[in-house]
Structures are given as structure tokens and as C-alpha cells.
Design a protein around this motif. Structure first.
Motif, PDB file in Angstrom:
ATOM      1  N   ASP A 271      82.039 -12.086  82.964  1.00 13.80           N
ATOM      2  CA  ASP A 271      82.307 -13.522  82.858  1.00 13.80           C
ATOM      3  C   ASP A 271      81.017 -14.282  82.525  1.00 13.80           C
ATOM      4  N   SER A 272      79.914 -13.847  83.114  1.00 15.53           N
ATOM      5  CA  SER A 272      78.613 -14.476  82.825  1.00 15.53           C
ATOM      6  C   SER A 272      78.237 -14.292  81.361  1.00 15.53           C
ATOM      7  N   VAL A 273      78.440 -13.078  80.856  1.00 25.69           N
ATOM      8  CA  VAL A 273      78.135 -12.807  79.440  1.00 25.69           C
ATOM      9  C   VAL A 273      79.014 -13.685  78.539  1.00 25.69           C
ATOM     10  N   ASP A 274      80.274 -13.833  78.920  1.00 26.94           N
ATOM     11  CA  ASP A 274      81.167 -14.717  78.157  1.00 26.94           C
ATOM     12  C   ASP A 274      80.637 -16.149  78.139  1.00 26.94           C
ATOM     13  N   ARG A 275      80.155 -16.616  79.301  1.00 27.24           N
ATOM     14  CA  ARG A 275      79.620 -17.992  79.382  1.00 27.24           C
ATOM     15  C   ARG A 275      78.394 -18.152  78.495  1.00 27.24           C
ATOM     16  N   VAL A 276      77.476 -17.206  78.610  1.00 28.53           N
ATOM     17  CA  VAL A 276      76.200 -17.321  77.876  1.00 28.53           C
ATOM     18  C   VAL A 276      76.414 -17.228  76.372  1.00 28.53           C
ATOM     19  N   THR A 277      77.361 -16.374  75.947  1.00 35.48           N
ATOM     20  CA  THR A 277      77.584 -16.164  74.509  1.00 35.48           C
ATOM     21  C   THR A 277      78.652 -17.086  73.929  1.00 35.48           C
ATOM     22  N   ASN A 278      79.397 -17.730  74.822  1.00 36.44           N
ATOM     23  CA  ASN A 278      80.508 -18.583  74.400  1.00 36.44           C
ATOM     24  C   ASN A 278      81.534 -17.794  73.582  1.00 36.44           C
ATOM     25  N   MET A 279      81.773 -16.561  74.010  1.00 40.05           N
ATOM     26  CA  MET A 279      82.796 -15.718  73.390  1.00 40.05           C
ATOM     27  C   MET A 279      83.347 -14.780  74.463  1.00 40.05           C
ATOM     28  N   ARG A 280      84.418 -14.111  74.158  1.00 36.18           N
ATOM     29  CA  ARG A 280      84.977 -13.192  75.149  1.00 36.18           C
ATOM     30  C   ARG A 280      84.782 -11.750  74.704  1.00 36.18           C
ATOM     31  N   ILE A 281      84.170 -10.954  75.587  1.00 34.24           N
ATOM     32  CA  ILE A 281      83.962  -9.529  75.318  1.00 34.24           C
ATOM     33  C   ILE A 281      85.232  -8.775  75.701  1.00 34.24           C
ATOM     34  N   GLU A 282      85.599  -7.831  74.874  1.00 34.82           N
ATOM     35  CA  GLU A 282      86.781  -7.028  75.191  1.00 34.82           C
ATOM     36  C   GLU A 282      86.473  -6.096  76.351  1.00 34.82           C
ATOM     37  N   ARG A 283      87.394  -6.077  77.305  1.00 38.32           N
ATOM     38  CA  ARG A 283      87.259  -5.233  78.489  1.00 38.32           C
ATOM     39  C   ARG A 283      88.252  -4.084  78.387  1.00 38.32           C
ATOM     40  N   ARG A 284      87.766  -2.873  78.681  1.00 42.53           N
ATOM     41  CA  ARG A 284      88.643  -1.691  78.654  1.00 42.53           C
ATOM     42  C   ARG A 284      88.560  -1.008  80.007  1.00 42.53           C
ATOM     43  N   LEU A 285      89.720  -0.776  80.602  1.00 39.32           N
ATOM     44  CA  LEU A 285      89.750  -0.156  81.926  1.00 39.32           C
ATOM     45  C   LEU A 285      89.591   1.352  81.792  1.00 39.32           C
ATOM     46  N   ALA A 286      88.756   1.921  82.654  1.00 37.26           N
ATOM     47  CA  ALA A 286      88.485   3.365  82.611  1.00 37.26           C
ATOM     48  C   ALA A 286      88.388   3.884  84.039  1.00 37.26           C
ATOM     49  N   PRO A 287      88.543   5.203  84.232  1.00 35.53           N
ATOM     50  CA  PRO A 287      88.445   5.771  85.587  1.00 35.53           C
ATOM     51  C   PRO A 287      87.031   5.630  86.147  1.00 35.53           C
ATOM     52  N   ARG A 288      86.926   5.764  87.446  1.00 33.15           N
ATOM     53  CA  ARG A 288      85.605   5.746  88.091  1.00 33.15           C
ATOM     54  C   ARG A 288      84.730   6.865  87.548  1.00 33.15           C
ATOM     55  N   ARG A 289      83.427   6.633  87.572  1.00 34.92           N
ATOM     56  CA  ARG A 289      82.463   7.687  87.221  1.00 34.92           C
ATOM     57  C   ARG A 289      82.038   8.424  88.492  1.00 34.92           C
ATOM     58  N   ALA A 290      81.688   9.678  88.325  1.00 31.13           N
ATOM     59  CA  ALA A 290      81.197  10.456  89.468  1.00 31.13           C
ATOM     60  C   ALA A 290      79.917   9.825  90.009  1.00 31.13           C
ATOM     61  N   GLY A 291      79.833   9.704  91.314  1.00 31.81           N
ATOM     62  CA  GLY A 291      78.588   9.262  91.940  1.00 31.81           C
ATOM     63  C   GLY A 291      78.400   7.767  92.023  1.00 31.81           C
ATOM     64  N   ASP A 292      79.438   6.962  91.760  1.00 31.19           N
ATOM     65  CA  ASP A 292      79.298   5.505  91.834  1.00 31.19           C
ATOM     66  C   ASP A 292      79.821   4.974  93.169  1.00 31.19           C
ATOM     67  N   PRO A 293      78.963   4.380  94.011  1.00 32.81           N
ATOM     68  CA  PRO A 293      79.455   3.748  95.236  1.00 32.81           C
ATOM     69  C   PRO A 293      80.137   2.412  94.928  1.00 32.81           C
TER      70      PRO A 293
END
Length: 334
Positions: A271-293
Motif C-alpha cells: 500500500d505504501s508503494v502504491d501511495r508513493v508511486t501513485n499506481m497499483r502494483i499487481e499482487r499475486r498470492l503464493a504459498p509460504r516460503r520455508a523458514g519465514d516466521p
């Protein structure tokens, strides 16, 4: 040495992202700097011309010993190493070689060469999945990936070396480093970087089609991972203050978190990147990565109490704006 208060500093990995910012901060503060980097992921152009750059590997003890003697090195700031968590799960021996075995060699070179002060680039990954957030330095260190273990082993070696030899150290445990030099002198330039803000500004400048969100089912307010993002310029400034402390108090060693004490989720960052760039970045949902808390946020009371360091760019939109400005500079370089 070049004066008691300003020993020459050997910066390992000084052609990389965080290392090149630390070199700038040291030079700007009047410290003489020698950089050693094998340029496997760093860039020759990222090293400020005021520093001496030597291409080489920190595991080459003959070379490191020669540099310590020739340049009368009084302190080492150690950034060289491998840093991608999922890769560490897939290639653990690479991480134990680059981050642990070579750090042992570097510490031995420092001890044999009479180097008194050692600053180590550590990580919040040493905590693993903390029981509570924010995380304090005295909480259990139980890493959940080889990257975290490889760094924790180096902290242990430094503690043992400081007990046995005339050397003191400061291990700075980074949280999520982002942004770029506000003057546009250096920034995150590695191809295939995995840092969220870097990936997001690449998407904003057309280098990527969108951003993958790895996991939407974490136990966090919006289901995405929460991290404490620290501006790389503030992080570099903390290293300079930590070095000054080691020089002023040679009998003390320290382990301190480097973060702001405030977490943002993946969606909040985008959302911050969208605000700063005044555009919307495409979001793609993906599974969790190994080792991410699910969440990693610093309790930064210790560093604030120990050093005169105070964050100067602790605003998410500012961090994103600096990262975006650097990404556009990279695009111009071609």
C-alpha cells in the motif's frame, strides 16, 4: 593506527548493499576505510572513491593478514556473506561455508593481526520464531533456518574470542533493511533480490509484472508476514556509532537489535508503494516460503540506551521513496 580515535577500518563486503552504505557513513564521519570484497554479488562502482578497494575473499587468510599489516587496520566491519533465507534451506552447506567458516577465518586473522575491534552484521533470524513480539536481545535464540544458525554461530565465536583475546565486538542484529542512500550514491542493486521493498519498486518501474505475497494465513492482523523495516542509512549510522563505542570502551562488547520497533505487514508495504508511486502494483498470492516466521519486530530500547544513535528516516513512505529513486537510477544506468 591513524590516530587513537580513528583507526583504519577494514570493511568486508563493502561493495554490497549494506556494506557500501556503511563505507559512505564511515568516510563521511572521517574514518579511513579499506574494503575487501570478492565482487560475487557486490559492485566495484558501489565503493566510494575515498576508500581503498581490494578484490579478494575473506577466507584468504594470507591476503587478509597482509591487508591488516599494510594498512594498520584497527577495526573490522564484517558484512560479507550469503543472506537469502530460502536459499539457505536449499543450500545449507553454502551458508555454513560463507557465513560461518569464513567468519572464523576472518576472526582468526583479526586476532593474529592485533585488530582490537570487530563489528558484525548479524540478523533477527537468530531469534527464529519469537514467543513474543517485539523481540528483546535477551530472548531465546533458536533459529529456524541455516541462515540464522550460520550467523548465530559467528556471534558465539566472537563472544568466545573476546573472552580469550584482546578484542571487543558488537553484533548488530538487523531486522528488514530497505531504502537507499538519500543522495543517490548507492542502493540495493543485486539482481534477483528477494527483499520485499526492492521487489515492489522493481514492479513499480516495470522490471517485474507484480509482487508475490508468500503466505496469507499467518497469525497476523491481515494474514501476511509482519516485519520491522529499517532504512539502510539509519542502519549504516548505527554501525559508525557502535564502532566509536568499541574504540572508547575497549573492555566492553555488545549485542543489539537494529530496528525501529514498529512492524508493517506485506500488504501495508505494498500500500505504501502504491501511495508513493501513485499506481497499483499487481499482487499475486503464493504459498509460504520455508523458514519465514509470521512476525519479526525489534525491541530497540537497548540500542537507544547504549548509543547516541537516533533514527532519521523511520517512515515507511520515506524508505519506499528512497528505494524507488534508486531503482529509477538503476534503470537509467541500463
Amino acid at each position: 593506527m591513524s590516530g587513537n580515535d580513528r583507526p583504519t577500518v577494514l570493511v568486508t563486503g563493502g561493495a554490497g548493499y549494506i556494506g557500501s552504505h556503511a563505507v559512505l557513513a564511515l568516510l563521511d564521519a572521517g574514518w579511513p576505510v579499506v574494503v575487501i570484497d570478492n565482487l560475487s554479488t557486490g559492485f566495484r562502482w558501489a565503493v566510494d572513491a575515498r576508500a581503498t578497494l581490494v578484490e579478494g575473499d575473506i577466507g584468504d587468510q594470507a591476503l587478509v593478514g597482509r591487508l591488516i599489516a599494510e594498512h594498520d587496520i584497527g577495526a573490522i566491519m564484517h558484512f560479507a556473506g550469503s543472506i537469502i533465507v530460502p536459499e539457505s534451506v536449499e543450500q545449507p552447506l553454502k551458508y555454513y561455508e560463507n557465513n560461518t567458516v569464513k567468519s572464523r577465518a576472518l576472526i582468526e586473522s583479526a586476532v593474529e593481526g592485533g585488530v582490537r575491534h570487530f563489528i558484525f552484521s548479524s540478523t533477527a533470524a537468530t531469534y527464529g520464531v519469537p514467543e513474543t513480539v517485539p523481540v528483546r536481545e535477551d530472548m531465546p535464540t533458536v533459529p529456524i533456518n541455516p541462515y540464522g544458525w550460520s550467523k548465530l554461530m559467528t556471534e558465539r565465536m566472537l563472544a568466545d574470542a573476546a573472552f580469550a583475546y584482546p578484542v571487543n565486538y558488537c553484533a548488530l542484529r538487523y531486522f528488514n533493511v530497505a531504502g537507499a542512500d538519500p543522495q543517490g550514491r548507492t542502493g540495493q542493486s543485486t539482481k534477483g533480490a528477494t527483499h520485499l521493498i526492492k521487489v515492489a519498486v522493481e514492479a513499480a518501474t516495470g522490471k517485474r509484472a507484480g509482487v508475490d505475497i508468500f503466505g496469507t494465513d499467518f497469525a497476523t492482523p491481515d494474514g501476511t508476514g509482519v516485519r520491522d523495516y529499517i532504512h539502510v542509512g539509519d542502519l549504516a549510522a548505527a554501525h559508525v556509532e557502535a564502532l566509536a563505542l568499541l574504540v572508547a570502551r575497549p573492555d566492553e562488547s555488545h549485542v543489539m537489535n537494529c530496528g525501529y520497533g514498529r512492524g508493517f505487514s506485506v500488504l501495508e508495504v505494498l500500500d505504501s508503494v502504491d501511495r508513493v508511486t501513485n499506481m497499483r502494483i499487481e499482487r499475486r498470492l503464493a504459498p509460504r516460503r520455508a523458514g519465514d516466521p509470521p512476525a519479526l519486530v525489534a525491541d530497540n530500547n537497548l540500542i537507544l540506551a547504549t548509543l547516541p544513535w537516533r533514527p532519521a528516516r523511520a517512515d515507511l513512505d520515506t524508505i519506499v521513496a528512497d528505494a524507488l529513486a534508486w531503482e529509477r537510477r538503476l534503470a537509467e544506468r541500463g
